[in-house]
Design a protein around this motif. Sequence first.
Motif, mmCIF file in Angstrom:
data_model
loop_
_atom_site.group_PDB
_atom_site.id
_atom_site.type_symbol
_atom_site.label_atom_id
_atom_site.label_comp_id
_atom_site.label_asym_id
_atom_site.label_seq_id
_atom_site.Cartn_x
_atom_site.Cartn_y
_atom_site.Cartn_z
ATOM 1 N N LYS A 77 -16.610 -9.813 94.692
ATOM 2 C CA LYS A 77 -17.027 -9.608 93.300
ATOM 3 C C LYS A 77 -17.492 -10.919 92.679
ATOM 4 C CE LYS A 77 -14.228 -7.117 90.712
ATOM 5 N NZ LYS A 77 -12.937 -6.597 90.166
ATOM 6 N N ASN A 78 -16.937 -12.034 93.172
ATOM 7 C CA ASN A 78 -17.243 -13.349 92.614
ATOM 8 C C ASN A 78 -16.845 -14.417 93.631
ATOM 9 O OD1 ASN A 78 -14.381 -13.430 92.408
ATOM 10 N ND2 ASN A 78 -14.503 -12.486 90.377
ATOM 11 N N ASP A 108 -10.208 -9.705 94.078
ATOM 12 C CA ASP A 108 -11.594 -9.813 93.631
ATOM 13 C C ASP A 108 -12.569 -9.389 94.721
ATOM 14 O OD1 ASP A 108 -11.552 -11.085 90.857
ATOM 15 O OD2 ASP A 108 -10.199 -12.390 91.974
ATOM 16 N N LEU A 110 -14.268 -5.837 96.738
ATOM 17 C CA LEU A 110 -14.479 -4.402 96.839
ATOM 18 C C LEU A 110 -14.566 -4.050 98.317
ATOM 19 C CD1 LEU A 110 -17.231 -4.140 94.091
ATOM 20 C CD2 LEU A 110 -14.800 -3.669 93.839
ATOM 21 N N TYR A 129 -10.264 -0.494 94.177
ATOM 22 C CA TYR A 129 -11.392 -1.278 94.694
ATOM 23 C C TYR A 129 -11.889 -0.765 96.053
ATOM 24 C CZ TYR A 129 -7.448 -3.486 97.128
ATOM 25 O OH TYR A 129 -6.306 -3.710 97.864
ATOM 26 N N LEU A 224 -21.177 -5.131 89.350
ATOM 27 C CA LEU A 224 -19.885 -5.806 89.241
ATOM 28 C C LEU A 224 -19.883 -7.181 89.917
ATOM 29 C CD1 LEU A 224 -17.113 -3.109 89.911
ATOM 30 C CD2 LEU A 224 -17.225 -4.676 87.962
ATOM 31 N N CYS A 225 -20.746 -7.350 90.909
ATOM 32 C CA CYS A 225 -20.662 -8.534 91.767
ATOM 33 C C CYS A 225 -21.610 -9.636 91.323
ATOM 34 C CB CYS A 225 -20.989 -8.156 93.213
ATOM 35 S SG CYS A 225 -19.830 -6.963 93.897
#
Length: 985
Positions: A77-78, A108, A110, A129, A224-225
């Motif tokens: 995601k980050n 964090d 998915l 997730y 989201l990412c």
Amino acid sequence: MYLNCHTYYSLRFGTFSEVDLLELAIKNNISTLALTDINNTSACLNFIRKAKEFHIKPIIGIDFRNGASQQFVGIAKNNDGFHELNVFLSEHSHQKKIIPNDAPNFKDVLVIYPFEKVLQNEKKQFKDYEFIGVSVEELKKLPFSVYKSYTEKLVIQQQVTIRNKKDFNAHRLLRAIDNNTLLSKLQISEECKITDKMLSLEDLEKAYVQYPQIIANTQNILNLCSIDFSFGKDRVTQNQKVYLESPEADYELLVKLCEDNLHNRYADLNDKVKERLQTELSTIRTMDFVSYFLINHDIISYSKRKGYIHVGRGSGANSIVAYIIGITDVDPIELDLYFERFINPFRASPPDFDIDFSWKDREDITQYIFNRFKHVALLATYNTFKYRGVVRELGKVFGLPKEEIDKLSDGHYTPESLDEMSTLVLKYGQLIRGFPNHLSVHSCGVLILDKPIHYYSATDLPPKGFPTIQFDMIIAEDVGVFKFDILGQRGLAKIKEAIEIIQYNRPELPPIDITQVETFKKDPKINDLLKRGKAIGAYYVESPAMRGLMQKLQTQDYLGLVAASSIIRPGVSDSGMKKEFIIRQRNPEKRKDANPILLEIMPETYGIMVYQEDVLKVANQFAGLTLGEADVLRRGMSGKFRSREEFMAVEEKFIKNCKEKGYADDLTFEVWNQIKSFAGYAFAKGHSASYAVESYQSLYLKCYFPLEFMVAVLNNGGGFYSAEHYIHEAKMCGGIVHPPCINHSEYENILKCTDIYLGFGYLKSLESLTIKRFLTDRNFNGAFKSLDDFIDRVVISIEQITILIRIDAFRFTQRSKTELLWEAIFKLNLSKQGTAQARLFKPKHRQFNLPSLTTTYIEEAYDQIELLGFPLCGYFDLVDETFQENLRASDMHKYINQNVLLYGVLVNTRFHKASNGKLLRFCTFVDQQGNYFDTVHFTKVVDIYPIHGMGVYACYGKITEEFDFCSLDIIWSKKVSLKQDPRSQ
């Protein structure tokens, strides 16, 4: 819409690069894309960097698999999610653990489980997730599955591995290579599907038109990412930012180190030193390189505490701060080293400190770095498929016979002679060639970072046990990760061991201070070795090319050696400037031929570019480029950034500025071509000076302790030449060389007065366990008194003792080898001692009456050739021909331009490709007096008169001379026949 894309960093699976993937996305109107290579993150950072150029939003993750079986895909995601993924993959990689069916509790990340895997495992519970990935092909199964009701969990998982049928064929070949199987026997479960390719955005949405929720779920994941690393001009250093608790404390420590050590380096301080020191300290602080210096100093301090010898080189050798605090031993004031090559305000990366240690000490230094600093890893490099390797692998995959594979890999074929299978091997060999094959460890790069290593990459754990990241130094520098270069070399090990041998054998001498290089530089005896090309064994100055160059230059001082070690490099040499430099060095009146502007810029090198600093000077002072632009040129010369737009732009500005200054085009392009010819080869002057310092240390030992030094050279794997030649050199230095001896020799070579006893390590067929047994017994129980005593004390097989007898290791018994062999056979075969334990009580041996048997020196020599690889008597003693009237090497200068015959033992041979693509051969021989002569075998004689291995050669040719250095242009050559081994007749 693509959450599962592969590049060829999905090793032996993917079929194109990360840049190809981005180009594919553009063609298909894809604006957001996830790169998820299989158990690998090598391409991630470059994918992020290049995505900006394509205006694509990058997303990264990992496709977790056991072999070809996909377990799940993790999407970051980050940046923190990427860190989590890297930690998870690294743990499994280091511990060789299989990837579990279920993903861990990520924060964090998915997770996407493939539809087929979910069906197989009947997974019913999914965390927030976790999602189920459905491909286009799997849509037809969805309505008949229990998971059709999991509408919030379904996402698009259209895997991208290939682009077309050709890629699919290449993929299957890669999978066959990976599985070491014939293509016809490759299981379908090992392959991707022919449908695992990218569709256009329009076609993809059309495929899922009946499942708008799947499209929406996928888009939500993409939204989201977000991942971010700074690259290029926007990057900030990721190296450890502070050494102590704060930047202020770091700077205070660096200043104190300089103040404490200043008088050790400069007994008579002058304003030039003080001004240079203050300028450097200020620049280092402004550019945030203080911790970089302190970390290097920390490593060096540890090595000194351990008694290790080091050499600091690279561009950092231009620094007076590095010199004062002991990172380097090169005085930038003495050599007038260009400060801007070391650091300039436009330089974003720290200076290079290439720190050499003995190859025996390097691993301990590396271990210290891992223990001392928090976030450490080794840098990776990519081993790619090369032509010969690809052809051999594909040949096996297609089931070609060995002789056909050999023919293809060696290039010994004509296209019309090839059958269909061989043609396919070559066709797909070209496609796969250059693909990454496996990750390896960079030869010297160590990373010491501010954040955890896994923030940037997953790590592997190679055999030496140090975690290694999955990207190379180009990507590392782009993101602000700058390596520390910790190298291992044999030259320093030779110096250290030579000193140890001297201290052990000659304890009456005062300890040797090998750091007294200033004294060595002024020693006429040491400089005479350089001038006469007598530096065999000395680091960097022993090769035939350096030996010849120093004789041509008449090198006899430190500055001359610094220049020689740079102009020997291909950049200067191939541009023709080496020859011009020699002319101007030897003939001062020729220096006025230089362009006045260039002569003013580079007076020390007579207006010729020799060092990397010269490029900076010329670009700045001749062409008017800024120091920042000149530094781009310098970096471009290394080959790292040659293809980048910034380098091309600087080239255009260089030419434009020269025109505006009114230079003639001929001059402009002559200078520019000199700059280009440096590509990847020019040394920084400080780098050359560092090599020269080590060379002087070696030369001091060679000059005053030649036998100790040559034994150390032999014990550390030699250098440019074979062990046989270093033994020859030891003899020329007055050494008496003996074959291994049971009562005197060790595993390595040892020196006793002027006697050199070769080590048992040279006997390749002698097992290390056997050597360990008898050396241990000898150390505890004293010398062996006889063959019977040896047999009683050492468990050994008849095969192993035969080796020792044949090399004459039992010569202290004063019995012939033949007698000893018969006796050993009787006694060991009778007792079968080779499989028994050592005996508690000595047996009573029977004595055999054997006829008097002798061994000739020829038999002795052939035993040595078989067991050691060379005869100790020398090949001239084995010649079975009558020599014709011939010349000695020492008299060559009297017969310039005349055709003569010389006989010599081959020392070294090497090929060089001429401008027409044909091969020339260069050889070095020693004559009967042990003196060198060099030969040139031009293209017309290379194949007609080949050189086949070691031995004595008759060399007939014309003597040519260049700058008082003679060589022989071969007209014909012939290997001289040797006496036959009488036992084979």
